[in-house]
Design a protein around this motif. Structure first.
Motif, mmCIF file in Angstrom:
data_model
loop_
_atom_site.group_PDB
_atom_site.id
_atom_site.type_symbol
_atom_site.label_atom_id
_atom_site.label_comp_id
_atom_site.label_asym_id
_atom_site.label_seq_id
_atom_site.Cartn_x
_atom_site.Cartn_y
_atom_site.Cartn_z
ATOM 1 N N LEU A 25 0.835 -1.198 0.000
ATOM 2 C CA LEU A 25 0.000 0.000 0.000
ATOM 3 C C LEU A 25 0.871 1.251 0.000
ATOM 4 C CD1 LEU A 25 -2.875 1.240 0.271
ATOM 5 C CD2 LEU A 25 -2.522 1.177 2.753
ATOM 6 N N LEU A 26 0.669 2.119 -0.998
ATOM 7 C CA LEU A 26 1.420 3.373 -1.059
ATOM 8 C C LEU A 26 0.799 4.411 -0.134
ATOM 9 C CD1 LEU A 26 1.964 3.634 -4.925
ATOM 10 C CD2 LEU A 26 3.622 2.895 -3.200
ATOM 11 N N TYR A 27 -0.507 4.570 -0.237
ATOM 12 C CA TYR A 27 -1.240 5.509 0.611
ATOM 13 C C TYR A 27 -2.732 5.255 0.457
ATOM 14 C CZ TYR A 27 -1.806 8.136 -3.771
ATOM 15 O OH TYR A 27 -2.107 8.497 -5.063
ATOM 16 N N GLU A 28 -3.512 5.909 1.309
ATOM 17 C CA GLU A 28 -4.971 5.784 1.265
ATOM 18 C C GLU A 28 -5.601 7.165 1.127
ATOM 19 O OE1 GLU A 28 -7.263 2.858 3.809
ATOM 20 O OE2 GLU A 28 -7.955 4.738 4.731
ATOM 21 N N GLU A 29 -6.701 7.236 0.403
ATOM 22 C CA GLU A 29 -7.461 8.472 0.253
ATOM 23 C C GLU A 29 -8.815 8.315 0.942
ATOM 24 O OE1 GLU A 29 -5.891 9.278 -4.347
ATOM 25 O OE2 GLU A 29 -8.021 9.127 -3.881
ATOM 26 N N GLN A 30 -9.193 9.285 1.752
ATOM 27 C CA GLN A 30 -10.517 9.294 2.370
ATOM 28 C C GLN A 30 -11.278 10.506 1.840
ATOM 29 O OE1 GLN A 30 -9.948 9.146 6.643
ATOM 30 N NE2 GLN A 30 -9.409 6.969 6.600
ATOM 31 N N HIS A 31 -12.369 10.252 1.106
ATOM 32 C CA HIS A 31 -13.137 11.291 0.427
ATOM 33 C C HIS A 31 -14.477 11.523 1.126
ATOM 34 C CE1 HIS A 31 -10.770 11.334 -3.453
ATOM 35 N NE2 HIS A 31 -10.343 10.212 -2.901
ATOM 36 N N VAL A 32 -14.834 12.795 1.282
ATOM 37 C CA VAL A 32 -16.151 13.180 1.785
ATOM 38 C C VAL A 32 -16.702 14.240 0.841
ATOM 39 C CG1 VAL A 32 -17.508 14.114 3.691
ATOM 40 C CG2 VAL A 32 -15.471 12.723 4.177
ATOM 41 N N VAL A 33 -17.801 13.914 0.157
ATOM 42 C CA VAL A 33 -18.430 14.849 -0.770
ATOM 43 C C VAL A 33 -19.802 15.208 -0.227
ATOM 44 C CG1 VAL A 33 -19.114 15.288 -3.158
ATOM 45 C CG2 VAL A 33 -17.253 13.676 -2.671
ATOM 46 N N THR A 34 -20.033 16.488 0.015
ATOM 47 C CA THR A 34 -21.336 16.934 0.489
ATOM 48 C C THR A 34 -22.050 17.670 -0.635
ATOM 49 O OG1 THR A 34 -20.409 19.003 1.345
ATOM 50 C CG2 THR A 34 -20.540 17.148 2.869
ATOM 51 N N GLY A 35 -23.359 17.608 -0.615
ATOM 52 C CA GLY A 35 -24.139 18.274 -1.648
ATOM 53 C C GLY A 35 -25.614 18.162 -1.362
ATOM 54 N N LYS A 36 -26.414 18.086 -2.425
ATOM 55 C CA LYS A 36 -27.863 17.981 -2.284
ATOM 56 C C LYS A 36 -28.417 16.984 -3.288
ATOM 57 C CE LYS A 36 -28.750 22.693 -0.609
ATOM 58 N NZ LYS A 36 -29.479 23.968 -0.869
ATOM 59 N N CYS A 37 -29.484 16.345 -2.900
ATOM 60 C CA CYS A 37 -30.273 15.552 -3.826
ATOM 61 C C CYS A 37 -31.334 16.478 -4.404
ATOM 62 C CB CYS A 37 -30.924 14.371 -3.124
ATOM 63 S SG CYS A 37 -29.782 13.041 -2.706
ATOM 64 N N THR A 38 -31.180 16.864 -5.648
ATOM 65 C CA THR A 38 -32.106 17.778 -6.317
ATOM 66 C C THR A 38 -32.870 17.022 -7.388
ATOM 67 O OG1 THR A 38 -30.582 19.624 -5.930
ATOM 68 C CG2 THR A 38 -32.318 19.957 -7.565
ATOM 69 N N ASP A 39 -34.156 16.909 -7.188
ATOM 70 C CA ASP A 39 -35.005 16.164 -8.130
ATOM 71 C C ASP A 39 -34.470 14.761 -8.376
ATOM 72 O OD1 ASP A 39 -36.694 18.374 -8.399
ATOM 73 O OD2 ASP A 39 -35.464 19.214 -10.018
#
Length: 243
Positions: free
Chosen positions: A35-49
């Motif tokens: 393992l070289l490294y790990e990425e932890q992603h958090v994407v916030t937004g909205k559910c629109t239609d």
């Protein structure tokens, strides 16, 4: 009047409700299983239609021992294809910042590992894509991607302060086990000799499963890691990613 206001207030969250997507990527060398490294992603937004619209995106980069060593923040306020971005790699004293000015120009400020500061400005065009905007480019063109069409766009090279022509098209590669595999490569024959293509994998829902190619993480002052990053969704928004 009061009843109407109450009905409207109840209806609004249904059409535009807050949503979040969390996913983790593990970067491995192309030839090796460490393992070289790990990425932890958090994407916030909205559910629109019924469709997820990202607003902000935070990435924490961790070493194999769990120690954070880099971070990235993105804002999709002006454009999902051209996010404002700040990327820091403290171990190399490097900071890359992209500011989106009313989606008319991108201002780039790069604090290099050598201690210099380089500034540039790029005019925005309809085809311009920056940083993680490539992921939204794929989702925005999901019918074309899944039907095998070729998509042309311009991709920002922030360290050079300019954009270059690229194409995104379907591909087959045994190294990626995904429902949909696409290739990103320069449209210029000359540039293709200098820039290696990038392979992306997606599942049926439009979530990124694989990234194979040059990364933004430095191996040393002169080069970045080339890796195969495999992604897993930890938390999905309660709406569709594509349509």
């Amino acid at each position: 009047m009061r009843s109407s206001a109450l009905l409207l207030a109840c209806a609004l969250p249904l059409s535009a409700a807050a949503a979040e997507m969390r996913f983790t990527g593990q970067a491995m060398p192309l030839n090796g299983d460490n393992l070289l490294y790990e990425e932890q992603h958090v994407v916030t937004g909205k559910c629109t239609d019924g469709l997820f619209r990202p607003a902000s995106h935070n990435v924490t980069y961790l070493r194999s021992n769990g120690e954070p060593f880099a971070e990235k923040t993105l804002s999709y306020e002006q454009s999902t294809l051209r996010p404002a971005m700040t990327f820091r790699q403290p171990g190399f004293n490097e900071v890359m910042e992209i500011r989106n000015r009313d989606d008319a120009t991108l201002e780039i400020e790069w604090q290099t590992p050598e201690g210099d500061t380089e500034n540039s400005t790029v005019e925005v065009t309809r085809k311009l894509v920056a940083d993680a905007g490539f992921d939204n480019l794929v989702r925005n063109h999901w019918p074309e991607v899944t039907s095998g069409d070729r998509i042309e766009f311009n991709f920002l090279a922030p360290t050079r302060g300019k954009a270059y022509g690229f194409v995104l098209e379907p591909a087959k590669d045994d190294r990626i086990n995904a429902t949909h595999t696409v290739l990103i490569e320069p449209s210029s024959t000359i540039l293709s000799f200098l820039v290696d293509p990038i392979l992306l994998g997606y599942n049926d829902n439009g979530a990124l499963t694989d990234y194979l190619g040059l990364t933004n993480i430095r191996k040393d002052k002169d080069s970045n890691y080339t890796a195969h990053i495999r992604y897993a969704v930890d938390t999905a928004p309660d709406c569709e990613l594509t349509r």
